[in-house]
Write a protein that holds these residues in place. Structure first.
Motif, PDB file in Angstrom:
ATOM      1  N   ILE A  54       0.835  -1.200   0.000  1.00  0.00           N
ATOM      2  CA  ILE A  54       0.000   0.000   0.000  1.00  0.00           C
ATOM      3  C   ILE A  54       0.869   1.248   0.000  1.00  0.00           C
ATOM      4  N   ASN A  55       0.686   2.069  -1.016  1.00  0.00           N
ATOM      5  CA  ASN A  55       1.378   3.360  -1.139  1.00  0.00           C
ATOM      6  C   ASN A  55       0.343   4.465  -0.975  1.00  0.00           C
ATOM      7  N   GLY A  56       0.253   5.036   0.206  1.00  0.00           N
ATOM      8  CA  GLY A  56      -0.749   6.069   0.456  1.00  0.00           C
ATOM      9  C   GLY A  56      -1.968   5.482   1.130  1.00  0.00           C
ATOM     10  N   LEU A  57      -2.498   6.201   2.107  1.00  0.00           N
ATOM     11  CA  LEU A  57      -3.633   5.729   2.895  1.00  0.00           C
ATOM     12  C   LEU A  57      -4.449   6.936   3.328  1.00  0.00           C
ATOM     13  N   VAL A  58      -5.779   6.801   3.302  1.00  0.00           N
ATOM     14  CA  VAL A  58      -6.650   7.899   3.709  1.00  0.00           C
ATOM     15  C   VAL A  58      -7.917   7.306   4.310  1.00  0.00           C
ATOM     16  N   VAL A  59      -8.540   8.040   5.245  1.00  0.00           N
ATOM     17  CA  VAL A  59      -9.793   7.606   5.868  1.00  0.00           C
ATOM     18  C   VAL A  59     -10.963   8.159   5.066  1.00  0.00           C
ATOM     19  N   ARG A  60     -11.856   7.268   4.663  1.00  0.00           N
ATOM     20  CA  ARG A  60     -13.066   7.689   3.951  1.00  0.00           C
ATOM     21  C   ARG A  60     -14.092   8.197   4.959  1.00  0.00           C
ATOM     22  N   ALA A  61     -15.109   8.900   4.484  1.00  0.00           N
ATOM     23  CA  ALA A  61     -16.098   9.509   5.384  1.00  0.00           C
ATOM     24  C   ALA A  61     -16.812   8.484   6.252  1.00  0.00           C
ATOM     25  N   ASP A  62     -16.962   7.256   5.752  1.00  0.00           N
ATOM     26  CA  ASP A  62     -17.657   6.232   6.530  1.00  0.00           C
ATOM     27  C   ASP A  62     -16.728   5.451   7.458  1.00  0.00           C
ATOM     28  N   GLY A  63     -15.444   5.859   7.513  1.00  0.00           N
ATOM     29  CA  GLY A  63     -14.493   5.208   8.404  1.00  0.00           C
ATOM     30  C   GLY A  63     -13.652   4.136   7.751  1.00  0.00           C
ATOM     31  N   GLN A  64     -14.020   3.714   6.543  1.00  0.00           N
ATOM     32  CA  GLN A  64     -13.196   2.751   5.822  1.00  0.00           C
ATOM     33  C   GLN A  64     -11.927   3.441   5.307  1.00  0.00           C
ATOM     34  N   LEU A  65     -10.890   2.641   5.058  1.00  0.00           N
ATOM     35  CA  LEU A  65      -9.624   3.172   4.563  1.00  0.00           C
ATOM     36  C   LEU A  65      -9.514   2.936   3.062  1.00  0.00           C
ATOM     37  N   LEU A  66      -8.866   3.870   2.367  1.00  0.00           N
ATOM     38  CA  LEU A  66      -8.558   3.711   0.954  1.00  0.00           C
ATOM     39  C   LEU A  66      -7.049   3.728   0.779  1.00  0.00           C
ATOM     40  N   GLY A  67      -6.544   2.917  -0.139  1.00  0.00           N
ATOM     41  CA  GLY A  67      -5.113   2.889  -0.393  1.00  0.00           C
ATOM     42  C   GLY A  67      -4.814   2.626  -1.855  1.00  0.00           C
TER      43      GLY A  67
END
Length: 288
Positions: free
Chosen positions: A170-183
């Protein structure tokens, strides 16, 4: 009061009455001024930023993808793998490679303060995501064949293993509005969703761009921005649809772009509301 006025002559009493009226007026004016000062917006932040493999910080124009150097993160002795803003108004960053560490970074001077060593003996590529409530996750512990998702207590730097994501990088990680993570997953070249409780990965959409050895994701202005960096990367800035994972190119990063590209993205967007940055300088995290 009235007894004081009775002892004084008419002219003196009139002067005293005027004085009391002036003091009441000044008190009201002071209250109004204080309320006005509290309502004034705080100093503008850094906006969308990126960090190269040497710790130099670049401001990124979210429309043209032009980059401009604005500072240097001091403190870490190895490359930054993940960066995000926390509710206390400070950036937090973790290093990669052997003996990874967590740092608190001043958003004005970019001076890094050591928080703690992290428990994995090695972190590769990476990303750091912090929610608006202060929960934090980091990647990648372990190896690409069994990559690990970590949860970090920002106050102490203590990390716990959430789970194994499987064959992933995983290169880069962010929290989505519903609490799930995106990478951004380098192994599959897809945008993926990561469960913050179990570390289970769900592929969302192919990235459609060459993925290098590093990259980043960040919230800014109510949107999610991403980039890839390093050998084989496109060095493009792109938008990510948080639900579908579909990407939309913005432009190729340009201007004073370092040869390494940008190893991490961040911003002063708190995630508490679209485009609502945290004011900083004293680290209070007051919403602008």
């Amino acid at each position: 009061g009235s007894l004081e006025l009775w002892h004084l002559g008419g002219a003196a009493a009139s002067a005293l009455t005027q004085r009391h009226a002036m003091l009441r007026h000044l008190a009201r004016a002071s209250t109004l001024l204080a309320s006005t000062l509290l309502a004034l917006p705080a100093v503008a932040g850094n906006g969308l930023i990126g960090v190269d493999n040497g710790g130099q910080v670049f401001q990124i124009d979210p429309t043209t993808a032009a980059v401009l150097p604005i500072g240097m993160i001091t403190g870490p002795s190895s490359s930054i793998g993940g960066l995000d803003i926390a509710p206390d108004g400070f950036y937090y960053a973790h290093t990669t490679g052997s003996s990874p560490q967590l740092f608190r970074v001043d958003p004005v001077t970019f001076a890094g303060t050591f928080v703690s060593s992290l428990s994995p003996s090695f972190l590769f590529e990476g990303g750091l995501a912090i929610s608006s409530s202060g929960e934090a996750w980091a990647v990648n512990g372990g190896s690409a064949s069994a990559a690990q998702l970590l949860k970090i207590d920002l106050a102490t730097g203590t990390d716990t293993l959430v789970g194994v994501m499987g064959n992933a990088d995983i290169n880069g990680l962010v929290v989505r509005a519903d609490g799930q993570l995106l990478g951004i997953d380098r192994v599959s070249s897809w945008i993926v969703q990561i469960d913050p409780l179990t570390a289970a990965i769900t592929p969302l959409a192919p990235l459609g761009l060459p993925v290098g050895v590093a990259g980043g994701l960040a919230r800014f202005g109510g949107q999610i921005y991403g980039c890839t960096a390093g050998s084989g990367a496109s060095d493009d800035l792109f938008l990510v649809d948080p639900q579908t994972g579909a990407t939309t190119p913005v432009a190729t990063l340009n201007g004073t772009l370092p040869s390494s590209g940008l190893y991490a993205l961040g911003s002063d967007d708190s995630g508490a509301a679209p485009g609502a940055p945290y004011c900083f300088g004293d680290g209070t995290g007051l919403v602008c």
